[in-house]
Design a protein around this motif. Structure first.
Motif, PDB file in Angstrom:
ATOM      1  N   ARG B  27      -4.140  10.509   2.612  1.00  0.00           N
ATOM      2  CA  ARG B  27      -5.008   8.924   3.358  1.00  0.00           C
ATOM      3  C   ARG B  27      -5.907   9.455   2.158  1.00  0.00           C
ATOM      4  O   ARG B  27      -6.063   8.052   1.578  1.00  0.00           O
ATOM      5  CB  ARG B  27      -5.499   8.906   4.691  1.00  0.00           C
ATOM      6  N   ALA B  35     -10.379   5.515   2.649  1.00  0.00           N
ATOM      7  CA  ALA B  35      -9.029   5.453   4.002  1.00  0.00           C
ATOM      8  C   ALA B  35      -8.971   5.185   5.241  1.00  0.00           C
ATOM      9  O   ALA B  35      -7.799   6.028   5.472  1.00  0.00           O
ATOM     10  CB  ALA B  35      -7.956   4.625   2.667  1.00  0.00           C
ATOM     11  N   THR B  37      -9.276   6.460   8.551  1.00  0.00           N
ATOM     12  CA  THR B  37      -9.882   6.053   9.835  1.00  0.00           C
ATOM     13  C   THR B  37      -9.171   6.692  10.868  1.00  0.00           C
ATOM     14  O   THR B  37      -7.563   7.095  10.854  1.00  0.00           O
ATOM     15  CB  THR B  37      -9.561   4.331  10.110  1.00  0.00           C
ATOM     16  N   GLN B  39      -8.266   5.954  13.687  1.00  0.00           N
ATOM     17  CA  GLN B  39      -6.730   5.461  14.473  1.00  0.00           C
ATOM     18  C   GLN B  39      -5.918   5.294  13.069  1.00  0.00           C
ATOM     19  O   GLN B  39      -4.286   4.948  13.661  1.00  0.00           O
ATOM     20  CB  GLN B  39      -7.333   3.647  14.573  1.00  0.00           C
ATOM     21  N   ALA B  40      -5.819   4.768  11.662  1.00  0.00           N
ATOM     22  CA  ALA B  40      -4.823   5.067  11.022  1.00  0.00           C
ATOM     23  C   ALA B  40      -4.025   5.938  10.665  1.00  0.00           C
ATOM     24  O   ALA B  40      -2.587   6.283  11.111  1.00  0.00           O
ATOM     25  CB  ALA B  40      -5.081   4.247   9.405  1.00  0.00           C
ATOM     26  N   LEU B  41      -4.924   7.250  10.829  1.00  0.00           N
ATOM     27  CA  LEU B  41      -4.392   8.585  11.280  1.00  0.00           C
ATOM     28  C   LEU B  41      -3.057   8.807  12.566  1.00  0.00           C
ATOM     29  O   LEU B  41      -2.128   9.428  11.595  1.00  0.00           O
ATOM     30  CB  LEU B  41      -5.768   9.162  10.934  1.00  0.00           C
ATOM     31  N   GLU B  43      -1.880   6.451  13.891  1.00  0.00           N
ATOM     32  CA  GLU B  43      -0.709   6.086  13.683  1.00  0.00           C
ATOM     33  C   GLU B  43       0.449   6.775  12.319  1.00  0.00           C
ATOM     34  O   GLU B  43       1.279   6.557  13.040  1.00  0.00           O
ATOM     35  CB  GLU B  43      -0.665   5.004  13.164  1.00  0.00           C
ATOM     36  N   ASP B  44      -0.586   7.562  11.457  1.00  0.00           N
ATOM     37  CA  ASP B  44       0.510   8.281  10.094  1.00  0.00           C
ATOM     38  C   ASP B  44       1.037   9.297  11.023  1.00  0.00           C
ATOM     39  O   ASP B  44       2.257   9.433  10.746  1.00  0.00           O
ATOM     40  CB  ASP B  44      -0.344   8.456   9.720  1.00  0.00           C
ATOM     41  N   THR B  49      -4.777   8.786  19.499  1.00  0.00           N
ATOM     42  CA  THR B  49      -6.008   7.990  18.983  1.00  0.00           C
ATOM     43  C   THR B  49      -6.202   9.407  19.953  1.00  0.00           C
ATOM     44  O   THR B  49      -7.386  10.680  19.455  1.00  0.00           O
ATOM     45  CB  THR B  49      -6.313   6.912  18.625  1.00  0.00           C
ATOM     46  N   LYS B  59     -14.013  11.664  12.384  1.00  0.00           N
ATOM     47  CA  LYS B  59     -14.266  10.836  11.002  1.00  0.00           C
ATOM     48  C   LYS B  59     -14.943  11.784   9.900  1.00  0.00           C
ATOM     49  O   LYS B  59     -14.588  13.056   9.183  1.00  0.00           O
ATOM     50  CB  LYS B  59     -14.378   9.786  10.636  1.00  0.00           C
TER      51      LYS B  59
END
Lengths: 217, 217
Positions: B27, B35, B37, B39-41, B43-44, B49, B59
């Motif tokens: 990311r 980039a 975050t 939450q996004a991580l 999901e990846d 979470t 973070k």
């Protein structure tokens, strides 16, 4: 009447904002950004923490403003010397010495401005002010190139190198660890040695043709 | 049995932690620390979470670990070149060129490591890794002084200046603004010009006695 009342209120707000910033600055001078907490600051100013938040959204915003005000003072001081009379190389040497001396005599503040880990808002201001310093050096280097005093392949690159070299050379000597050593008597390099090294490094790097005449003792 | 079960669990935890860090690194390579975050991580990686927070408190901690791993790779790559055979000045020049080239070819990551405004935990790692670079340069400069290739008044100060000059000279060319200009065709200085300027600046600053023999094309 309504207009006058609101003008008075704006004045009062500005006055309070100024007092908050002055006290915040004093805290950073004393203990770095680590000493700048909203609660302690509200107590210093004699207002409720909630009132403080009406003026600044949070510590990051406040720290960024303290940073910007203090940095602008440094940029202006440096600009005054760099724009003075005489050979360009001598002005650069004098500017470096003044910058180092000002940092040395307000070490906690200087370390806070240059390197203390702190909110990203301050990091953004750091990038902005490093640009401001680079801009000053760009103009000086162009003058030095035109006069044949310096000879660098790229003025913007050399200006950036100067900004980095100056900041980084001071981080160590100004750091809390170095301060502790001085207090305990281990006495690392003094201001004179730091300044001499920095001036030598920078002038050579620019291909300065002559040994620089300096007025410093 | 209890022991084996817990060993398996530790293995699983380590494996997941490794996957999280690899995705987090990806990311940052793509979009900088902005980039990254939680939450996004999550999901990846394909986890909740909440599970992510069992591995990293937040973070800041995660970003600091991504920073440290990526920076260690850079420090090791530089150390390999600096410790190579040949004249000290040539090794320094080769090290600077490699450092600049690696940064150039992974600009988003390099900018993130050097200058992107981000959590204070990353700033702390930045200070630590700048020390690691300074340490490498100290050893190289001592060798250069002993061999009569360099002549500086203070090795630690000159080493710090090098660290600052290198980082700062790359911040501008690697910055999002410069990337946007390249995309739009304004094409500022290329890697070759940046490297040439940086090498000239640094070698002169150290009082390098001879023009440096470089193997670079």
């Amino acid at each position: 009447m309504a207009y006058r009342a609101s003008a008075t209120r704006i004045d009062r707000d500005l006055e309070l904002r100024g007092r908050i910033l002055a006290r915040a600055h004093a805290r950073v001078v004393e203990g770095g950004f680590a000493a700048l907490t909203m609660q302690a600051l509200a107590e210093d100013v004699g207002i409720a923490t909630g009132s403080l938040y009406r003026h600044f959204a949070g510590k990051g915003e406040l720290a960024a403003e303290v940073f910007a005000q203090a940095s602008q003072v440094e940029v202006d001081s440096l600009a005054d010397v760099l724009r003075g009379p005489g050979p360009v190389a001598s002005r650069l040497a004098a500017g470096l010495r003044q910058f180092a001396a000002r940092a040395w005599h307000s070490r906690q503040l200087a370390f806070a401005l240059i390197a203390e880990p702190v909110d990203p808002q301050v990091d953004e201001q750091r990038l902005r002010y490093r640009e401001a310093y680079a801009e000053l050096f760009c103009r000086l280097l162009e003058e030095g190139q035109a006069r044949g005093e310096f000879e660098v392949p790229s003025v913007p690159l050399a200006a950036a190198c100067l900004v980095g070299a100056i900041a980084e050379s001071l981080v160590g000597p100004l750091s809390p660890a170095a301060r502790a050593e001085r207090v305990s008597g281990l006495a690392p390099d003094g201001l004179q040695a730091v300044s001499d090294s920095l001036v030598t490094f920078c002038l050579r790097a620019l291909g300065a043709s002559q040994p620089v005449q300096e007025d410093q003792p």
